[in-house]
Enzyme design. Structure first.
Site, PDB file in Angstrom:
ATOM      1  CE  LYS A   1      -0.292   0.121   5.052  1.00 39.20           C
ATOM      2  NZ  LYS A   1      -1.174   0.159   6.238  1.00 39.20           N
TER       3      LYS A   1
ATOM      4  NE  ARG B   1      -6.801   0.805  11.764  1.00 47.51           N
ATOM      5  CZ  ARG B   1      -5.528   0.642  11.372  1.00 47.51           C
ATOM      6  NH1 ARG B   1      -4.650   1.600  11.619  1.00 47.51           N
ATOM      7  NH2 ARG B   1      -5.145  -0.451  10.772  1.00 47.51           N
TER       8      ARG B   1
ATOM      9  CE1 TYR C   1      11.666  32.019   5.035  1.00 46.71           C
ATOM     10  CE2 TYR C   1      11.352  29.631   4.917  1.00 46.71           C
ATOM     11  CZ  TYR C   1      11.323  30.883   4.314  1.00 46.71           C
ATOM     12  OH  TYR C   1      10.961  30.997   2.996  1.00 46.71           O
TER      13      TYR C   1
ATOM     14  CG  MET D   1       7.653  24.055   0.115  1.00 43.87           C
ATOM     15  SD  MET D   1       6.492  25.109  -0.751  1.00 43.87           S
ATOM     16  CE  MET D   1       5.449  25.661   0.601  1.00 43.87           C
TER      17      MET D   1
END
Length: 391
Positions: free
Chosen positions: A39, A138, A272, A325
């Site tokens: 998956k 679940r 940053y 990013m």
């Protein structure tokens, strides 16, 4: 270094490692078949190449959570092994799954009804696995719901619409094999088996063990084990043993080229918010990967606590400052001789002392599963085979 595009980084996936990992997992569960769970694009490693490698390593089943993943396997030419899919909502293309000879999990009455309708439309019986919720709370039928659904299961079998071939469940604490819920869930599963088989359902496979249980809980092996992250060489129980302790080899190496190298004076703020300030004159290196590519922002670093580890030459340095990013900065140290274009490794096998996905997980406060599955789509996957020797 392998390059297939202008993107200055790549995830190199060794298919030989995947084959070897499946063989190793089979040795841990010698009485069971192996379902390799592919998956999430093969845990970020590439769906079709990793599925083929897993089958070559001995997997006789493949697991794909979403129906579209299962259909992609069949469309991609994976026809030999059985394929199971288990996560879908009402209106899913179950007819396509039945026609593609994909086994479908049933976790609720509505799912059984839709699967039967799909089988009638396809003109062939559906192969179903009943999922019982043994304590994860679940997906899955509660034991009471399982008992309630059995008369309809038997009616649909008599009709020729649905054949139940499997019963399965999933652990909540398999990564802590001594946790009392492991024993309790095993008991609930055994009782569910008695209920289903007592109603006259003849099962092909009973399956409960994920990666962790495959490695640590033999009583859960039954007829089939379902390793996921271990197929890709990552330890599901790092507190109990590293990959090599279980005979596993990490299959993915994430590498990049330095895009900029420059000398800066002491006291320079880096990235940053300047949460990293150089403590002396030094050399900075820019790696063109960031959180858009799956690099965890939580692996940002300060002088006191370096961020995610990166192998540069024969040494490992941490991310300096905030993960951005598209890029991260490394403090290469005074007198560093690296140049633009030099290769760096964010994680790999760890055999040479370099960082691993587990190291990044610990830096970011997460698990190795997340590190490999979050690698972004714009990062090329380069599939190699370390067992193939070029002429």
């Amino acid at each position: 270094m392998v390059a297939v595009s202008s993107f200055p980084a790549r995830a190199v996936v060794d298919l030989a490692a995947i084959r070897a990992n499946v063989r190793s997992l089979a040795a841990h569960a010698p009485t069971a078949q192996v379902m390799a769970v592919v998956k999430a694009d093969g845990y970020g490693h590439g769906l079709l190449p990793t599925a083929a490698a897993a089958v070559a390593g001995g997997a006789t089943w493949l697991g794909a959570a979403q129906v579209e993943e299962a259909l992609a396997l069949r469309r991609g030419g994976v026809v030999g092994p059985r394929v199971l899919t288990w996560l879908y909502a009402p209106g899913a293309p179950l007819r396509d799954a039945v026609e593609a000879d994909v086994d479908v999990s049933v976790s609720a009455r509505w799912a059984l009804d839709e699967l039967a309708a799909a089988a009638r439309a396809a003109g062939r019986p559906a192969r179903a696995h009943l999922k019982v919720d043994t304590g994860l709370s679940r997906n899955g039928l509660t034991p009471a719901d399982l008992a309630a659904i059995l008369p309809e299961v038997l009616r649909l079998r008599a009709e020729g619409a649905v054949e139940v071939v499997g019963l399965w469940s999933h652990f909540a604490f398999a990564d802590e094999p001594e946790h009392p819920t492991v024993v309790r869930q095993g008991e609930v599963f055994a009782e569910a088996l008695r209920t289903v088989e007592g109603a006259g359902v003849v099962l092909e496979v009973r399956h409960l063990a994920n990666s962790a249980a495959t490695l640590t809980t033999p009583s859960a092996h039954y007829d089939l084990v379902r390793p996921g992250v271990a197929v890709y060489g990552l330890s599901p129980v790092p507190q109990l043993g590293a990959s090599e302790d279980f005979g596993l080899v990490p299959a993915m190496t994430l590498e990049a080229e330095l895009a900029n190298v420059k000398a800066v004076p002491g006291g320079s703020g880096v990235s940053y918010a300047h949460q990293y300030v150089t403590s002396r004159d030094t050399v900075l290196g820019l790696v063109p990967l960031g959180y858009a590519d799956g690099i965890p922002r939580h692996a940002s670093g300060t002088v006191e606590r370096p961020g995610g580890p990166v192998r540069v030459g024969d040494r490992t340095v941490g991310v300096a400052g905030r993960v951005c990013m598209d890029q991260v900065v490394l403090d290469l140290g005074p007198g560093a001789t690296e140049r633009e274009g030099d290769r760096v490794e964010l994680f790999g096998t760890g055999r040479d002392g370099g960082p691993t996905a587990q190291d990044w997980a610990e830096s970011a406060g997460t698990i190795s599963y997340e590190i490999v599955t979050r690698i972004g789509a714009r990062v090329p996957r380069v599939h190699v085979d370390s067992e193939v020797v070029a002429p």
